[in-house]
Scaffold this motif. Structure first.
Motif, PDB file in Angstrom:
ATOM      1  N   VAL A  28       1.007  -1.227  -0.093  1.00 25.65           N
ATOM      2  CA  VAL A  28      -0.023   0.039   0.015  1.00 25.65           C
ATOM      3  C   VAL A  28       0.833   1.234   0.026  1.00 25.65           C
ATOM      4  CG1 VAL A  28      -1.725   1.210   1.190  1.00 25.65           C
ATOM      5  CG2 VAL A  28      -1.749  -1.177   1.098  1.00 25.65           C
ATOM      6  N   ILE A  29       0.663   2.231  -0.887  1.00 23.97           N
ATOM      7  CA  ILE A  29       1.361   3.447  -1.096  1.00 23.97           C
ATOM      8  C   ILE A  29       0.349   4.472  -1.180  1.00 23.97           C
ATOM      9  CG2 ILE A  29       2.906   4.851  -2.099  1.00 23.97           C
ATOM     10  CD1 ILE A  29       4.362   2.417  -3.216  1.00 23.97           C
ATOM     11  N   THR A  30       0.051   5.472  -0.090  1.00 29.98           N
ATOM     12  CA  THR A  30      -0.748   6.452   0.149  1.00 29.98           C
ATOM     13  C   THR A  30      -0.006   7.811  -0.276  1.00 29.98           C
ATOM     14  OG1 THR A  30      -2.364   5.581   1.599  1.00 29.98           O
ATOM     15  CG2 THR A  30      -2.596   7.730   1.291  1.00 29.98           C
ATOM     16  N   VAL A  31      -0.280   8.667  -1.116  1.00 30.20           N
ATOM     17  CA  VAL A  31       0.417   9.865  -1.588  1.00 30.20           C
ATOM     18  C   VAL A  31      -0.632  10.719  -1.546  1.00 30.20           C
ATOM     19  CG1 VAL A  31       1.959  11.125  -3.215  1.00 30.20           C
ATOM     20  CG2 VAL A  31       1.978   8.628  -2.906  1.00 30.20           C
ATOM     21  N   LYS A  32      -0.159  11.996  -0.769  1.00 29.48           N
ATOM     22  CA  LYS A  32      -1.253  13.216  -0.581  1.00 29.48           C
ATOM     23  C   LYS A  32      -0.399  14.428  -0.631  1.00 29.48           C
ATOM     24  CE  LYS A  32      -4.721  10.988   2.155  1.00 29.48           C
ATOM     25  NZ  LYS A  32      -5.519  10.841   3.482  1.00 29.48           N
ATOM     26  N   PRO A  33      -0.800  15.498  -1.453  1.00 26.23           N
ATOM     27  CA  PRO A  33      -0.255  16.606  -1.387  1.00 26.23           C
ATOM     28  C   PRO A  33       0.005  17.460   0.166  1.00 26.23           C
ATOM     29  CG  PRO A  33      -1.835  16.878  -3.204  1.00 26.23           C
ATOM     30  CD  PRO A  33      -2.129  15.519  -2.221  1.00 26.23           C
ATOM     31  N   HIS A  34       1.177  17.813   0.383  1.00 27.55           N
ATOM     32  CA  HIS A  34       1.174  18.537   1.846  1.00 27.55           C
ATOM     33  C   HIS A  34       0.525  19.809   1.583  1.00 27.55           C
ATOM     34  CE1 HIS A  34       2.964  18.966   5.880  1.00 27.55           C
ATOM     35  NE2 HIS A  34       3.517  20.256   5.387  1.00 27.55           N
ATOM     36  N   LYS A  35      -0.516  20.024   2.620  1.00 28.39           N
ATOM     37  CA  LYS A  35      -1.308  21.269   2.396  1.00 28.39           C
ATOM     38  C   LYS A  35      -0.748  22.583   3.340  1.00 28.39           C
ATOM     39  CE  LYS A  35      -5.447  18.821   1.839  1.00 28.39           C
ATOM     40  NZ  LYS A  35      -6.971  18.293   2.120  1.00 28.39           N
ATOM     41  N   GLU A  36      -0.021  22.287   4.372  1.00 26.58           N
ATOM     42  CA  GLU A  36       0.493  23.325   4.967  1.00 26.58           C
ATOM     43  C   GLU A  36       1.741  23.740   4.509  1.00 26.58           C
ATOM     44  OE1 GLU A  36       1.171  22.240   9.204  1.00 26.58           O
ATOM     45  OE2 GLU A  36      -0.854  21.498   9.196  1.00 26.58           O
ATOM     46  N   SER A  37       1.959  25.234   4.422  1.00 28.61           N
ATOM     47  CA  SER A  37       3.238  25.712   3.983  1.00 28.61           C
ATOM     48  C   SER A  37       4.462  25.640   4.892  1.00 28.61           C
ATOM     49  CB  SER A  37       3.160  27.289   3.408  1.00 28.61           C
ATOM     50  OG  SER A  37       2.694  27.996   4.308  1.00 28.61           O
ATOM     51  N   GLY A  38       5.621  25.357   4.452  1.00 31.06           N
ATOM     52  CA  GLY A  38       6.699  25.187   5.469  1.00 31.06           C
ATOM     53  C   GLY A  38       6.794  24.002   6.422  1.00 31.06           C
ATOM     54  N   GLY A  39       7.065  24.133   7.668  1.00 31.20           N
ATOM     55  CA  GLY A  39       6.890  22.873   8.690  1.00 31.20           C
ATOM     56  C   GLY A  39       8.076  22.051   8.349  1.00 31.20           C
ATOM     57  N   MET A  40       8.166  21.080   9.499  1.00 30.94           N
ATOM     58  CA  MET A  40       9.353  20.285   9.484  1.00 30.94           C
ATOM     59  C   MET A  40       9.114  19.254   8.240  1.00 30.94           C
ATOM     60  SD  MET A  40      11.224  20.729  11.739  1.00 30.94           S
ATOM     61  CE  MET A  40      12.126  19.305  12.391  1.00 30.94           C
ATOM     62  N   SER A  41      10.044  18.660   7.802  1.00 31.31           N
ATOM     63  CA  SER A  41      10.155  17.691   6.435  1.00 31.31           C
ATOM     64  C   SER A  41      11.149  16.477   7.043  1.00 31.31           C
ATOM     65  CB  SER A  41      10.761  18.537   5.448  1.00 31.31           C
ATOM     66  OG  SER A  41      10.915  17.427   4.229  1.00 31.31           O
ATOM     67  N   GLY A  42      10.650  15.495   6.798  1.00 36.36           N
ATOM     68  CA  GLY A  42      11.541  14.229   6.941  1.00 36.36           C
ATOM     69  C   GLY A  42      10.645  13.146   6.897  1.00 36.36           C
ATOM     70  N   TRP A  43      11.389  12.027   7.387  1.00 34.13           N
ATOM     71  CA  TRP A  43      10.459  10.511   7.356  1.00 34.13           C
ATOM     72  C   TRP A  43      11.096   9.770   8.430  1.00 34.13           C
ATOM     73  CZ3 TRP A  43      13.101  11.307   2.384  1.00 34.13           C
ATOM     74  CH2 TRP A  43      14.174  10.870   2.059  1.00 34.13           C
ATOM     75  N   HIS A  44      10.497   8.577   8.678  1.00 33.85           N
ATOM     76  CA  HIS A  44      11.015   7.727   9.634  1.00 33.85           C
ATOM     77  C   HIS A  44      10.400   6.057   9.339  1.00 33.85           C
ATOM     78  CE1 HIS A  44       6.956   8.308  11.712  1.00 33.85           C
ATOM     79  NE2 HIS A  44       7.396   6.922  12.119  1.00 33.85           N
ATOM     80  N   TRP A  45      11.249   5.386   9.363  1.00 32.96           N
ATOM     81  CA  TRP A  45      10.843   4.056   9.287  1.00 32.96           C
ATOM     82  C   TRP A  45      10.152   3.236  10.296  1.00 32.96           C
ATOM     83  CZ3 TRP A  45      11.390   1.802   4.371  1.00 32.96           C
ATOM     84  CH2 TRP A  45      12.561   2.772   3.582  1.00 32.96           C
ATOM     85  N   THR A  46       9.089   2.491  10.288  1.00 33.43           N
ATOM     86  CA  THR A  46       8.667   1.651  11.033  1.00 33.43           C
ATOM     87  C   THR A  46       8.931   0.153  10.640  1.00 33.43           C
ATOM     88  OG1 THR A  46       6.549   1.266   9.828  1.00 33.43           O
ATOM     89  CG2 THR A  46       6.527   3.353  11.123  1.00 33.43           C
ATOM     90  N   SER A  47       8.412  -0.830  11.462  1.00 30.23           N
ATOM     91  CA  SER A  47       9.027  -2.391  11.084  1.00 30.23           C
ATOM     92  C   SER A  47       7.921  -2.825  10.051  1.00 30.23           C
ATOM     93  CB  SER A  47       8.271  -3.060  12.282  1.00 30.23           C
ATOM     94  OG  SER A  47       6.928  -2.967  12.515  1.00 30.23           O
ATOM     95  N   ASN A  54       6.054  16.341   4.395  1.00 24.03           N
ATOM     96  CA  ASN A  54       6.347  17.610   3.731  1.00 24.03           C
ATOM     97  C   ASN A  54       7.867  17.182   2.904  1.00 24.03           C
ATOM     98  OD1 ASN A  54       6.421  19.941   3.050  1.00 24.03           O
ATOM     99  ND2 ASN A  54       7.417  20.818   4.985  1.00 24.03           N
ATOM    100  N   VAL A  55       7.944  16.113   2.158  1.00 31.67           N
ATOM    101  CA  VAL A  55       9.168  15.720   1.521  1.00 31.67           C
ATOM    102  C   VAL A  55       8.740  16.185  -0.088  1.00 31.67           C
ATOM    103  CG1 VAL A  55       9.647  13.894   2.807  1.00 31.67           C
ATOM    104  CG2 VAL A  55       8.325  13.537   0.725  1.00 31.67           C
ATOM    105  N   SER A  56       9.820  16.458  -0.610  1.00 34.83           N
ATOM    106  CA  SER A  56      10.086  16.900  -2.127  1.00 34.83           C
ATOM    107  C   SER A  56      10.465  15.667  -2.785  1.00 34.83           C
ATOM    108  CB  SER A  56      11.085  18.011  -2.328  1.00 34.83           C
ATOM    109  OG  SER A  56      12.349  17.626  -2.153  1.00 34.83           O
ATOM    110  N   LEU A  57       9.867  15.832  -4.385  1.00 38.94           N
ATOM    111  CA  LEU A  57      10.546  14.749  -5.159  1.00 38.94           C
ATOM    112  C   LEU A  57      12.091  14.765  -5.464  1.00 38.94           C
ATOM    113  CD1 LEU A  57       7.506  14.983  -7.305  1.00 38.94           C
ATOM    114  CD2 LEU A  57       8.267  12.850  -6.280  1.00 38.94           C
TER     115      LEU A  57
END
Length: 263
Positions: A28-47, A54-57
């Motif tokens: 499953v891959i869910t992709v949605k535009p980030h609606k808020e301007s600015g803010g923290m950007s990043g990712w984290h892995w789960t099991s 808020n990541v860029s291509l």
């Protein structure tokens, strides 16, 4: 592609980017535009997958291909400016599949999101780009080689190196010069080539004025006590010189990318 960009291409064979086969594929891959301007950007892995906010291509493509973001070419304007919230996972939580994949395979999984949901097609290309060449000053360096570890102490699994960088301060122990060059590159937005000839591991500190802090404090008055720029700091505090040059570096060129369907 712009003519200026074409002029920088070396006459070398281009190799299509191979999609690394991994023992895990996202269900499953869910992709949605980030609606808020600015803010923290990043990712984290789960099991079972990865959560991105808020990541860029450009960040996804550069990370999955192990190049710096400024070495990704050919993105349309919407792909440069847009930011995305992404959730990708494996549906069977019992297996905890992500815990079994290597770092290289995780990078391939990030690339698979761009390939599957954004229709990304890219290829590797070597281009001549502006670089900094890092060499020793004539009077030598101002730091020392790391001390040998205590006798009988086993080598740590991931080595002894420690490199802490935060708000204009670097504290390094057991660090090679090639690693320092790699760490300086993002702050200069230019590839740094290590030509110091130093092959050991070293301890050092650097204190400099981050560009963001310089802009924020720009009131027209010079601050004689302000730390130097990062290039001057490396020169004054480490005895290493940065010289501008051009050199062939690996880049990624985007051949095709599409805006994803909402889900």
């Amino acid at each position: 592609m712009a003519k200026a960009m074409i002029a920088m291409v070396m006459v070398l064979p281009c190799v299509a980017v191979s999609q690394e086969k991994t023992p895990v594929q996202f269900d499953v891959i869910t992709v949605k535009p980030h609606k808020e301007s600015g803010g923290m950007s990043g990712w984290h892995w789960t099991s079972t997958g990865i959560e991105m906010t808020n990541v860029s291509l450009k960040t996804m493509i550069s990370t999955s291909n192990s190049v710096q973001p400024w070495l990704v070419f050919g993105l349309p304007s919407w792909a440069v400016s847009s930011r995305w919230d992404i959730l990708a996972k494996v549906t069977d939580p019992e297996t905890k599949p992500i815990e079994k994949v290597t770092t290289k395979e995780r990078l391939a999984l990030i690339g698979s999101i761009a390939h599957d949901r954004f229709g990304l097609v890219e290829h590797n290309e070597t281009k001549v780009q502006p670089v900094f060449v890092m060499t020793m000053m004539p009077d030598g360096v101002k730091f020392k080689e790391s001390p040998p570890p205590p006798k009988g102490e086993p080598e740590p699994k991931f080595g002894r190196g420690s490199f802490l960088m935060n708000d204009g301060v670097v504290q390094a122990k057991y660090v090679k010069m090639a690693f320092l060059a790699d760490m300086l590159s993002p702050h200069l937005e230019r590839t740094v080539l290590d030509k110091t000839g130093l092959t050991g591991e070293y301890d050092f500190e650097i204190h400099w004025q981050p560009e963001s802090r310089t802009k924020g404090a720009d009131n027209g008055a010079a601050d004689s006590d302000a730390p130097p720029t990062i290039i001057e700091a490396v020169k004054q505090q480490l005895g290493l010189k940065m010289t501008t040059d051009k050199a062939p570096v690996p880049t990624v060129v985007v051949d095709k990318i599409e805006q994803p369907e909402a889900n």
